[in-house]
Write a protein that holds these residues in place. Structure first.
Motif, PDB file in Angstrom:
ATOM      1  N   GLY A  77      80.653  61.205  26.850  1.00  0.00           N
ATOM      2  CA  GLY A  77      80.717  59.917  26.485  1.00  0.00           C
ATOM      3  C   GLY A  77      81.067  59.777  24.989  1.00  0.00           C
ATOM      4  N   PHE A  78      81.663  58.618  24.382  1.00  0.00           N
ATOM      5  CA  PHE A  78      81.452  58.601  22.979  1.00  0.00           C
ATOM      6  C   PHE A  78      80.213  58.349  22.349  1.00  0.00           C
ATOM      7  N   GLY A  79      79.903  58.941  21.496  1.00  0.00           N
ATOM      8  CA  GLY A  79      78.893  58.755  20.718  1.00  0.00           C
ATOM      9  C   GLY A  79      77.589  59.612  21.137  1.00  0.00           C
ATOM     10  N   VAL A  80      77.656  60.217  22.430  1.00  0.00           N
ATOM     11  CA  VAL A  80      76.257  60.616  22.976  1.00  0.00           C
ATOM     12  C   VAL A  80      76.029  61.739  22.311  1.00  0.00           C
ATOM     13  N   ASP A  81      76.831  62.352  21.527  1.00  0.00           N
ATOM     14  CA  ASP A  81      76.345  63.839  20.819  1.00  0.00           C
ATOM     15  C   ASP A  81      76.318  63.532  19.222  1.00  0.00           C
ATOM     16  N   ASP A  82      76.205  62.307  18.890  1.00  0.00           N
ATOM     17  CA  ASP A  82      76.236  61.870  17.577  1.00  0.00           C
ATOM     18  C   ASP A  82      75.084  62.139  16.783  1.00  0.00           C
ATOM     19  N   ASP A  83      75.096  62.548  15.575  1.00  0.00           N
ATOM     20  CA  ASP A  83      73.861  62.436  14.813  1.00  0.00           C
ATOM     21  C   ASP A  83      73.752  61.070  13.967  1.00  0.00           C
ATOM     22  N   THR A  84      73.204  60.084  14.552  1.00  0.00           N
ATOM     23  CA  THR A  84      73.085  58.574  13.864  1.00  0.00           C
ATOM     24  C   THR A  84      72.366  58.689  12.531  1.00  0.00           C
ATOM     25  N   THR A  85      71.924  59.710  12.053  1.00  0.00           N
ATOM     26  CA  THR A  85      71.144  59.581  10.766  1.00  0.00           C
ATOM     27  C   THR A  85      72.286  59.667   9.781  1.00  0.00           C
ATOM     28  N   LYS A  86      73.487  60.063  10.083  1.00  0.00           N
ATOM     29  CA  LYS A  86      74.421  60.296   9.045  1.00  0.00           C
ATOM     30  C   LYS A  86      75.429  59.288   9.153  1.00  0.00           C
ATOM     31  N   ALA A  87      75.699  58.700   7.895  1.00  0.00           N
ATOM     32  CA  ALA A  87      76.892  57.806   7.915  1.00  0.00           C
ATOM     33  C   ALA A  87      78.213  58.428   8.347  1.00  0.00           C
ATOM     34  N   PHE A  88      78.797  59.618   7.883  1.00  0.00           N
ATOM     35  CA  PHE A  88      79.705  60.104   8.444  1.00  0.00           C
ATOM     36  C   PHE A  88      79.432  61.676   8.635  1.00  0.00           C
ATOM     37  N   ASP A  89      79.765  62.102   9.846  1.00  0.00           N
ATOM     38  CA  ASP A  89      79.968  63.344  10.029  1.00  0.00           C
ATOM     39  C   ASP A  89      81.285  63.974  10.905  1.00  0.00           C
ATOM     40  N   PRO A  90      82.066  64.996  10.659  1.00  0.00           N
ATOM     41  CA  PRO A  90      83.219  65.097  11.113  1.00  0.00           C
ATOM     42  C   PRO A  90      82.845  65.507  12.886  1.00  0.00           C
ATOM     43  N   LYS A  91      82.002  65.667  13.322  1.00  0.00           N
ATOM     44  CA  LYS A  91      81.517  65.850  14.746  1.00  0.00           C
ATOM     45  C   LYS A  91      81.108  64.558  15.340  1.00  0.00           C
ATOM     46  N   ASN A  92      80.850  63.580  14.520  1.00  0.00           N
ATOM     47  CA  ASN A  92      80.516  62.310  15.030  1.00  0.00           C
ATOM     48  C   ASN A  92      81.659  61.289  15.817  1.00  0.00           C
ATOM     49  N   ASP A  93      81.456  60.870  16.717  1.00  0.00           N
ATOM     50  CA  ASP A  93      82.572  59.889  17.186  1.00  0.00           C
ATOM     51  C   ASP A  93      82.530  58.457  16.831  1.00  0.00           C
ATOM     52  N   PHE A  94      81.408  57.989  16.021  1.00  0.00           N
ATOM     53  CA  PHE A  94      81.480  56.762  15.204  1.00  0.00           C
ATOM     54  C   PHE A  94      81.059  56.991  13.694  1.00  0.00           C
ATOM     55  N   TYR A  95      81.200  55.710  13.075  1.00  0.00           N
ATOM     56  CA  TYR A  95      80.742  55.712  11.659  1.00  0.00           C
ATOM     57  C   TYR A  95      79.378  55.138  11.643  1.00  0.00           C
ATOM     58  N   TYR A  96      78.303  55.317  10.898  1.00  0.00           N
ATOM     59  CA  TYR A  96      77.088  54.855  11.006  1.00  0.00           C
ATOM     60  C   TYR A  96      76.575  54.101   9.618  1.00  0.00           C
ATOM     61  N   LEU A  97      75.885  53.124   9.663  1.00  0.00           N
ATOM     62  CA  LEU A  97      75.104  52.400   8.690  1.00  0.00           C
ATOM     63  C   LEU A  97      73.479  52.791   8.841  1.00  0.00           C
ATOM     64  N   PRO A  98      73.043  54.055   8.572  1.00  0.00           N
ATOM     65  CA  PRO A  98      71.775  54.556   8.914  1.00  0.00           C
ATOM     66  C   PRO A  98      70.762  53.563   8.296  1.00  0.00           C
ATOM     67  N   SER A  99      69.654  53.284   9.102  1.00  0.00           N
ATOM     68  CA  SER A  99      68.712  52.372   8.793  1.00  0.00           C
ATOM     69  C   SER A  99      68.766  50.950   9.058  1.00  0.00           C
ATOM     70  N   GLN A 100      70.210  50.544   9.295  1.00  0.00           N
ATOM     71  CA  GLN A 100      70.589  49.161   9.104  1.00  0.00           C
ATOM     72  C   GLN A 100      70.770  48.844  10.705  1.00  0.00           C
ATOM     73  N   PRO A 101      70.354  47.717  11.220  1.00  0.00           N
ATOM     74  CA  PRO A 101      70.537  47.064  12.541  1.00  0.00           C
ATOM     75  C   PRO A 101      71.940  46.196  12.452  1.00  0.00           C
ATOM     76  N   PHE A 102      72.656  46.221  13.598  1.00  0.00           N
ATOM     77  CA  PHE A 102      73.848  45.392  13.379  1.00  0.00           C
ATOM     78  C   PHE A 102      73.399  43.854  13.510  1.00  0.00           C
ATOM     79  N   ALA A 103      74.036  43.147  12.766  1.00  0.00           N
ATOM     80  CA  ALA A 103      73.650  41.660  12.922  1.00  0.00           C
ATOM     81  C   ALA A 103      74.968  40.921  13.567  1.00  0.00           C
ATOM     82  N   VAL A 104      74.971  40.187  14.248  1.00  0.00           N
ATOM     83  CA  VAL A 104      76.045  39.223  14.927  1.00  0.00           C
ATOM     84  C   VAL A 104      76.423  38.418  14.037  1.00  0.00           C
TER      85      VAL A 104
END
Length: 604
Positions: free
Chosen positions: A189-216
């Motif tokens: 699945g998308f993101g199941v193997d991602d390192d979510t501590t990194k904003a960008f990693d070429p092996k990640n499926d998504f881009y992250y904002l580490p330590s920040q929760p999404f706000a509606v």
């Protein structure tokens, strides 16, 4: 519905030129470049949103549920409906909104996880917020448990009626609630193997904002969509936040962003000057290739690729040949808006066709609307830019699900005002032409449907019936029984033109020669499409109140190239009116009369 006088050769063509014509030949627009698929005929594409096309419910309650407003099904697209599209000249049907996307409708009884309404646009949801790449929208099935079988039956039915199937491929983003329950065994699945501590990693499926929760986004939970629901409580949880689909790298996107989607990572580090990381091949590339091969295996004939330019051209260069090796006949159409990148995506990217939105569509829209800046010089600019060899690979249109309806209050109101633009879009080049379901009967898209509001577009976010299209559908008989005489005439103009564009040799594969000269104003345009044995003269008049009377004089060099002589008078035929004209004497000029907001197409 008001109407411009019907077009016929007896009323078409006579204004004497005071000077010589300016005539510029374009190289044959059938010249092929690397990666192009050669097709036997000009493609005529009919786009339909499955959810809307077969819906007979006329309630159209604002923000209505599936139960209140109804929804079209795969099975509603009957053999009769397909036959009628084919009679109109259609060669390909683009089934929009097929893949399962996030929705407010609860299908948990069928093993489909519910979506959080905070990140769903509209009651039905956006068909471009993909929830499961390996499944189809349960709304579209009579028997939800057999939904894939019903789609496969539609593909087979379409082929049996002599038409080909296009479907969407949405590569840039997925729904925030993406979770596949239909993926083949072994698919990660998308993101199941991602390192979510990194904003960008070429092996990640998504881009992250580490330590920040999404706000509606502000306004969603407060009914910012003009729809109050206790389910929109602003409590959707996503930690850490992921980048939003329209390249927004913020924990709280705005309500105007694609906040319901997540940007996929193709190996481009946006935070560091867009540095590419394409070796080794990113996981997203491999997953997307497998998804394309999955759908190609369902015997579809092509993909319309959403926002193709938001995905690196290197990916397309890598994936398209692999899919074509497995399924040689398949075609790829890219939604593209940067004309400077057209050659890149057609050559390196190996797309078969690209949207011609910022070129021809935008110019034609200004002419239809009679805007002060409107000028047929925009048409000249388009063919000059595309004379480098890719005119035959540009998809022309006047409507699609993203654009305003021609008959809407915000566009032209009167669909007959678009006739000259329709003729140009269908005959300027040998590339594909597309129309959107309801366009051919003057659907105005009036009223507030739901999420989109009263925006001159038919909603893609909500359950809805399309009133003027429903008159043609006529309770599933697809015989036009509910149309007015004026609508029937309009649809006949579309059918006549599209059939001519698909079958006339000069319009399918011919060269282009511009024939504008002294006496024509900036709302009038003429050109010749021709092969060694067939010629078609096209003259259009965008002026709303002035008729165009002229004699079209062909330059001597062109007459010599075509082998034309005054010694051999030529019979001519009006391709729109279907009647023969009197014999033409090329040396004395081709008489033309074009009514206001009209066009003529003369074959000789």
């Amino acid at each position: 519905m008001s109407r411009i006088p019907a077009i016929s050769l007896t009323t078409i063509c006579l204004f004497l030129l005071a000077g010589t014509l300016s005539a510029v030949a374009q190289p044959a627009d059938t010249a092929r470049t690397t990666g192009e698929t050669v097709v036997d005929n000009k493609l005529v594409i009919y786009q339909l949103l499955v959810r809307l096309f077969g819906n007979k419910n006329t309630a159209n309650k604002f923000y209505g549920s599936k139960e209140a407003n109804g929804t079209g099904k795969f099975n509603d697209i009957t053999g009769k409906a397909l036959d009628e599209l084919k009679k109109m000249g259609v060669s390909h049907v683009w089934y929009t909104g097929v893949i399962e996307h996030a929705t407010m409708t609860d299908y948990s009884a069928y093993g489909i996880a519910p979506d959080d309404p905070d990140v769903v646009k509209g009651r039905a949801g956006s068909p471009y917020a993909i929830k499961d790449y390996y499944d189809v929208d349960p709304d579209l099935a009579v028997d939800v448990r057999r939904r894939m079988d019903e789609y496969e039956a539609l593909i087979a039915r379409t082929h049996a009626h002599g038409l080909k199937v296009l479907m969407d491929f949405i590569p840039n983003h997925v729904a925030r609630t993406y979770r596949s329950d239909a993926a083949p065994a072994g698919v990660r699945g998308f993101g199941v193997d991602d390192d979510t501590t990194k904003a960008f990693d070429p092996k990640n499926d998504f881009y992250y904002l580490p330590s920040q929760p999404f706000a509606v986004p502000e306004g969603v939970q407060a009914g910012g969509e003009a729809f109050s629901s206790p389910l929109k409580d602003g409590r959707f949880r996503e930690t850490p936040a992921k980048a939003t689909g329209n390249d927004v790298f913020a924990a709280r996107p705005s309500i105007d962003d694609w906040y319901e989607t997540i940007k996929l990572n193709y190996g481009v580090d946006y935070a560091n000057s867009r540095i590419p990381h394409f070796l080794p091949v990113p996981p997203v590339w491999q997953k997307m290739r497998d998804i394309l091969l999955f759908w190609a295996g369902k015997k579809v004939d092509g993909f319309r690729c959403d926002m193709a330019e938001m995905v690196p051209v290197e990916f397309w260069s890598w994936v398209i040949p692999q899919v074509k090796k497995a399924t040689p006949h398949i075609i790829f159409i890219g939604e593209a808006y940067n004309s400077k990148e057209y050659p890149n995506y057609l050559t390196r990217g190996q797309f078969d066709f690209l949207y011609d939105k910022v070129g021809l569509y935008d110019g034609l829209k200004r002419l239809i609307r009679d805007e002060p800046a409107a000028d047929v010089a925009d048409i000249t600019r388009v063919w000059k830019e595309e004379s480098r060899g890719f005119s035959s690979r540009m998809l022309r249109f006047l409507e699609n699900h993203d654009e305003e309806r021609i008959a809407s209050d915000g566009f032209a109101k009167d669909p007959w005002l678009a006739v000259p633009a329709l003729v140009v879009s269908a005959t300027l080049g040998s590339g594909p032409v597309m129309l959107y379901s309801g366009q051919e009967v003057g659907e105005p898209a009036g009223g507030k449907e739901g999420f989109g509001g009263d925006d001159n577009r038919t909603t893609i976010f909500d359950y809805w019936g399309v009133p003027e299209h429903q008159k043609w559908m006529n309770g599933g008989r697809f015989d036009g029984g509910g149309l007015s005489p004026d609508q029937k005439k309009l649809r006949n103009v579309y059918a006549t033109l599209l059939r001519a564009a698909a079958t006339q040799p000069a319009l399918r594969t011919g060269k282009f020669y511009e024939l504008n000269g002294t006496g024509c104003n900036n709302r009038q345009y003429a050109y010749l499409r021709y092969t060694a044995k067939h010629r078609v003269l096209v003259v259009v008049n965008f002026h709303r109140s002035q008729a165009l009377d002229t004699k079209i004089l062909l330059p001597q060099a062109l007459k010599q190239e075509l082998g034309l002589s005054h010694k051999r008078p030529l019979p001519a035929r009006d391709l729109l009116g279907g009647r023969k004209s009197k014999t033409l004497n090329i040396d004395t000029g081709i008489p033309v009369h074009v009514p206001p907001a009209g066009a003529c197409i003369i074959s000789f």
